[in-house]
Motif scaffolding. Structure first.
Motif, PDB file in Angstrom:
ATOM      1  N   ASN A 491     -15.190   0.005   1.933  1.00 52.22           N
ATOM      2  CA  ASN A 491     -15.160   0.081   3.393  1.00 52.22           C
ATOM      3  C   ASN A 491     -14.656  -1.268   3.888  1.00 52.22           C
ATOM      4  O   ASN A 491     -15.418  -2.136   4.307  1.00 52.22           O
ATOM      5  N   TRP A 492     -13.338  -1.412   3.780  1.00 51.56           N
ATOM      6  CA  TRP A 492     -12.699  -2.695   4.029  1.00 51.56           C
ATOM      7  C   TRP A 492     -11.919  -2.676   5.339  1.00 51.56           C
ATOM      8  O   TRP A 492     -11.404  -1.640   5.758  1.00 51.56           O
ATOM      9  N   THR A 493     -11.816  -3.839   5.942  1.00 48.10           N
ATOM     10  CA  THR A 493     -10.974  -4.018   7.125  1.00 48.10           C
ATOM     11  C   THR A 493      -9.869  -4.996   6.779  1.00 48.10           C
ATOM     12  O   THR A 493     -10.122  -6.099   6.287  1.00 48.10           O
ATOM     13  N   CYS A 494      -8.632  -4.593   7.021  1.00 46.60           N
ATOM     14  CA  CYS A 494      -7.467  -5.424   6.726  1.00 46.60           C
ATOM     15  C   CYS A 494      -6.798  -5.829   8.027  1.00 46.60           C
ATOM     16  O   CYS A 494      -6.330  -4.971   8.788  1.00 46.60           O
ATOM     17  N   ASP A 495      -6.764  -7.134   8.297  1.00 38.62           N
ATOM     18  CA  ASP A 495      -6.046  -7.660   9.456  1.00 38.62           C
ATOM     19  C   ASP A 495      -4.582  -7.816   9.046  1.00 38.62           C
ATOM     20  O   ASP A 495      -4.234  -8.692   8.264  1.00 38.62           O
ATOM     21  N   ILE A 525     -10.094   2.225   4.337  1.00 40.27           N
ATOM     22  CA  ILE A 525      -9.520   0.917   4.685  1.00 40.27           C
ATOM     23  C   ILE A 525      -9.068   1.024   6.139  1.00 40.27           C
ATOM     24  O   ILE A 525      -8.240   1.880   6.470  1.00 40.27           O
ATOM     25  N   THR A 526      -9.601   0.177   6.992  1.00 41.94           N
ATOM     26  CA  THR A 526      -9.242   0.183   8.408  1.00 41.94           C
ATOM     27  C   THR A 526      -8.277  -0.963   8.678  1.00 41.94           C
ATOM     28  O   THR A 526      -8.552  -2.123   8.352  1.00 41.94           O
ATOM     29  N   LEU A 527      -7.143  -0.631   9.271  1.00 40.10           N
ATOM     30  CA  LEU A 527      -6.099  -1.614   9.539  1.00 40.10           C
ATOM     31  C   LEU A 527      -6.158  -2.059  10.997  1.00 40.10           C
ATOM     32  O   LEU A 527      -6.125  -1.221  11.905  1.00 40.10           O
ATOM     33  N   THR A 528      -6.226  -3.372  11.204  1.00 41.84           N
ATOM     34  CA  THR A 528      -6.273  -3.930  12.544  1.00 41.84           C
ATOM     35  C   THR A 528      -5.175  -4.982  12.689  1.00 41.84           C
ATOM     36  O   THR A 528      -4.494  -5.334  11.729  1.00 41.84           O
ATOM     37  N   GLU A 561      -5.797   1.296  13.197  1.00 36.94           N
ATOM     38  CA  GLU A 561      -6.290   1.018  14.546  1.00 36.94           C
ATOM     39  C   GLU A 561      -5.535  -0.148  15.171  1.00 36.94           C
ATOM     40  O   GLU A 561      -5.785  -0.501  16.321  1.00 36.94           O
TER      41      GLU A 561
END
Length: 817
Positions: A491-495, A525-528, A561
């Protein structure tokens, strides 16, 4: 010069025929611009031909007497031709080395012949004369040109290669070796040849060309030696002097230089002359003492200043560390060659920096004897250097699946060891301690990464905002065998403003990944953020070259996102984001690759491009770059794929290439069972900005084969784009033996009564300019606005709605079922 008059004459004819009233200045400006472009093409062709003639002269002549460079860095060669005449030629060094050469050389049975490529160097063929015989380099050079369509020609025949796509320079490097007596010519195709070197005149100094002056009053003495066939009668003097006073003593063969008071730097150009031969060589001076001093080092975020000798002490674990120095000249850091197997410099270049990064490999031994290495800090111009000793104590008893017992099954059995493996790859260190006898890094247990602040395995740096392009830093290059185990807790967030490539693996080069399950239900994986460089993101590998993936399942979803800027082809996929020359899946079911992760674009992105410069979304691989060959066999997508623009495909989103220049890609026995949509959240502002297909979103490459594939997923275009059960947009290649049972909905532009024209959905293709064969129609095809609430009510597939565009022209019912 080869003239290209047809382009101009056609333009003039068009202006005459179709312009009853026009602004003559616009026509004149357009013609001038066209003439300039034509002139540039002619110049490029003429220059390439002059280089080929020069190569023939070099190979067939007696010897080369001088190799030098001019002020622009071009090579200046003086040689004797086959008639004994002395000649000088200036040759440009290729600056566009990112482009492939068109012409090169190769040896056959002891003779050097000309050869050419038509596919970016993937294959080569001999250049032949009018009789069909191979053309030796020692004979007449091939005649090259550029035809009216902008394609290279060789001996009058078109190569099908655009002039803009390949370099017009053939020389990569030219180096004279006085010891061997040869001049070595390296060409851009990777070949090389050598010519006898008989230097006529040269001058060499007994000191470095860059010298530090510590006193304004004390002169610096520089010895010199003149050599060559004309050396006996040579006269040595100085040509120019800046901030220095110079005296040349020809009897002692010395040059005495005194720097002017208060000057910080100076130089002098020394010349040697003999008859018509003149050579120049500069000397450079700077005031002050050259300094390179070791100060301290940083290890595990701790600053350590050694007392006494410059020594760095390390433990046995893989250890990154930073060396800090004081200096007043540029410094290049390296590791002594004998220590290069375990002590490595990391991204260290000769720059004006005071910090240099290194990594010491994991060290395990049965004894407690440390090993010793040496770091070298030097400036080659001033020939100044210093050394730092690195001492590493071993771990006496092994652990983490890498013990001394040869029967022990090496591998990774817990999260801690797994993260050590990740850090080792990203530091450029060895993974040997986790490798089995086959060189594989194996999982010995399931790995749960819950709560881990993730940095992908392997990295690469992006090179622009266009087609995905990356330079490898420390890519994963080994073999990773999951042994059927899973890696979950993702459950990762990638800037995206900070990360170019992202996934379990960020970048892989020449690697093998097999027998692995990545992610569990709900993993994502959520991309911001807003990227400046084109991002490539996937559940398994962000960016891959020459990689094989087999028996791998991805359950990780990708959720966008953040932003996707205009005309930036961000690549999002289940298995591989982007890359080239990959093999995914295999001929057996045991090698099959599956994506179960969704790719959901939840933000209203700025990019509104419909083709290869839009957002790229795929179940298996998003963007296949030009390469030698990529294969996708027994791959399945079950994920829900969305994206309001660009291209989306159950297997592939985009394939780079043209109808004339192939990018060989095979998609065989693949299945899409997932729902594919474009603007699934119905944001305003997107109209026909997408190409979607059950197997491929879009391709314009010539050498693409789609065979024995099945689409059972529904394809829904909310914005009225080209949508097809097999392909959304397809130019060139082969589609055979495929079947569709999915429902294809989009906006329909009605076809004529003969079923020509039109646009929109097709059970086989949205747009396709080739005739498919052996395919089985099925499913339904209809208007989105009419059937979005009841897709099952759409009309059945028929022979008239196989293609959304030009059905009667390109679809042959008798060739299909």
């Amino acid at each position: 010069m080869r003239k290209i008059p047809a382009i101009i004459s056609i333009s003039l004819a068009a202006a005459t025929l179709f312009s009853c009233s026009y602004d003559s200045s616009e026509i004149e400006n357009g013609i001038t611009d066209l003439e300039n472009r034509v002139a540039a093409l002619e110049q490029k062709a003429d220059y390439l031909e002059s280089q080929l003639k020069a190569v023939s002269e070099f190979v067939s002549g007696n010897f080369i007497s001088r190799v030098g460079t001019d002020e622009k860095g071009n090579f200046v060669i003086t040689y004797q031709d086959r008639n004994g005449e002395k000649k000088t030629v200036t040759l440009a060094k290729a600056s566009d080395l990112d482009k492939s050469p068109m012409i090169g050389t190769a040896e056959y049975e002891g003779v050097l012949y000309w050869r050419q490529t038509k596919d970016n160097g993937a294959t080569w063929e001999w250049i032949t004369d009018k009789d069909g015989d191979k053309m030796p380099v020692s004979g007449p050079a091939p005649v090259v040109g550029i035809d009216k369509d902008g394609y290279w020609t060789v001996n009058g025949e078109s190569t099908g290669v655009l002039a803009k796509d390949m370099t017009g320079n053939i020389f990569k490097n030219i180096a004279a070796d006085s010891e061997s007596g040869l001049v070595v010519f390296s060409l851009t195709d990777g070949s090389s040849f050598s010519v006898r070197y008989n230097e006529s005149l040269a001058i060499a100094f007994t000191t470095p060309s860059f010298l530090a002056v510590e006193s304004y009053s004390a002169p610096v003495e520089v010895g010199y030696k003149v050599s060559g066939t004309m050396a006996k009668d040579a006269v040595v003097d100085y040509l120019t002097a800046y901030n220095v006073k110079v005296k040349v003593n020809e009897s002692l063969k010395t040059i005495s230089v005194t720097m002017e008071e208060g000057a910080e730097e100076g130089n002098v150009v020394i010349m040697a002359t003999s008859g018509d031969d003149i050579v120049y060589k500069p000397l450079f001076f700077s005031y002050g003492k050259t300094v390179i001093d070791f100060e301290n080092y940083i290890k595990d975020n701790e600053l350590i200043t050694p007392l006494g000798e410059p020594v760095i002490n390390l433990g046995g674990d893989m250890t990154p560390f930073t060396v800090r120095i004081s200096h007043n000249i540029d410094v290049e850091a390296s590791v002594a060659q004998e220590n290069a197997s375990w002590l490595k410099a990391v991204n260290t270049k000769a720059l004006q920096t005071s910090e240099f990064n290194f990594v010491a490999e994991y060290f395990e031994s049965k004894t407690n004897t440390p090993r010793e290495g040496r770091i070298i800090l030097k400036n080659s111009l001033y020939e100044v250097s210093t050394s730092i000793i690195v001492k590493q104590s071993p771990i006496v008893k092994g652990g983490g699946g890498g013990g001394d017992d040869p029967s022990e099954d090496k591998g990774i059995s817990d999260v801690g060891t797994f993260m050590e493996f990740v850090r080792s790859v990203n530091a450029g260190a060895s993974t040997t301690r986790w490798e089995n006898a086959d060189g594989e890094v194996c999982l010995l247990a399931d790995i749960d990464l819950t709560g881990i602040d993730w940095t992908p395995i392997g990295n690469a740096a992006g090179e622009g905002s266009g087609i995905p392009a990356y330079s490898f830093a420390n890519a994963f290059k080994g073999k990773f065998n999951g042994k059927g185990h899973s890696i979950t807790g993702i459950n990762w967030t990638c800037d995206m403003s900070k990360n170019n490539v992202y996934g379990l693996f960020g970048a892989a080069d020449g690697a093998t990944i097999s027998n692995l399950v990545v992610g569990a239900a709900g993993d994502a994986i959520t991309l911001t953020g807003s990227p400046d460089v084109t991002p490539s993101v996937a559940g398994i590998v962000g960016y891959a070259e020459n990689v094989t993936i087999s028996n791998v399942t991805n359950n990780v979803s990708i959720i966008l996102e953040g932003e996707c800027p205009q005309a930036m082809p961000a690549s999002l996929a289940g298995i591989i984001g982007s890359g080239s020359d990959v093999t995914v899946g295999g001929k057996t079911k045991e090698e099959a690759v599956k994506n179960n992760g969704d790719i959901l674009v939840k933000s209203k992105v700025a990019n509104a491009q419909a083709g290869g410069t839009g957002l790229q979304v795929a179940g298996i691989m998003s963007y296949v770059k030009n390469g030698k060959e990529s294969q996708f066999i027994n791959c399945t997508n079950n994920g829900h794929l969305t994206g309001p623009n660009g291209r989306s495909g159950g297997v592939l989103a985009s394939i780079q290439g043209t109808e004339k220049a192939g990018n060989k890609v095979t998609i065989s026995k693949c299945v899409n069972a997932g729902l594919i949509e474009d603007n699934y959240l119905d944001y305003d502002g997107y109209t026909n900005a997408k190409r979607i297909g059950g197997i491929i979103g879009g391709s314009e490459a010539a050498d693409v084969t789609v065979e024995s594939c099945v689409n059972s997923g529904n394809i829904f275009s909310h914005t009225g784009c080209r949508a097809g059960g097999f392909v959304g947009h397809f130019k060139g290649g082969i589609i055979t033996g495929c079947s569709n049972t999915g429902i294809i909905l989009s906006h329909i532009t009605p076809q004529a009564e003969d079923h020509s024209g039109g646009d929109g959905p097709g059970w086989a293709a949205g747009y396709c300019n080739i005739k498919i064969s052996g395919c089985t129609r099925g499913g339904k095809v209809g208007e989105w606005a009419d059937f979005k609430s009841n897709p099952e009510g759409a009309p059945d597939a028929t022979i008239y709605n196989a293609y959304g565009y030009q059905n009667s022209k390109y679809f042959n019912a008798s060739d299909n079922q």
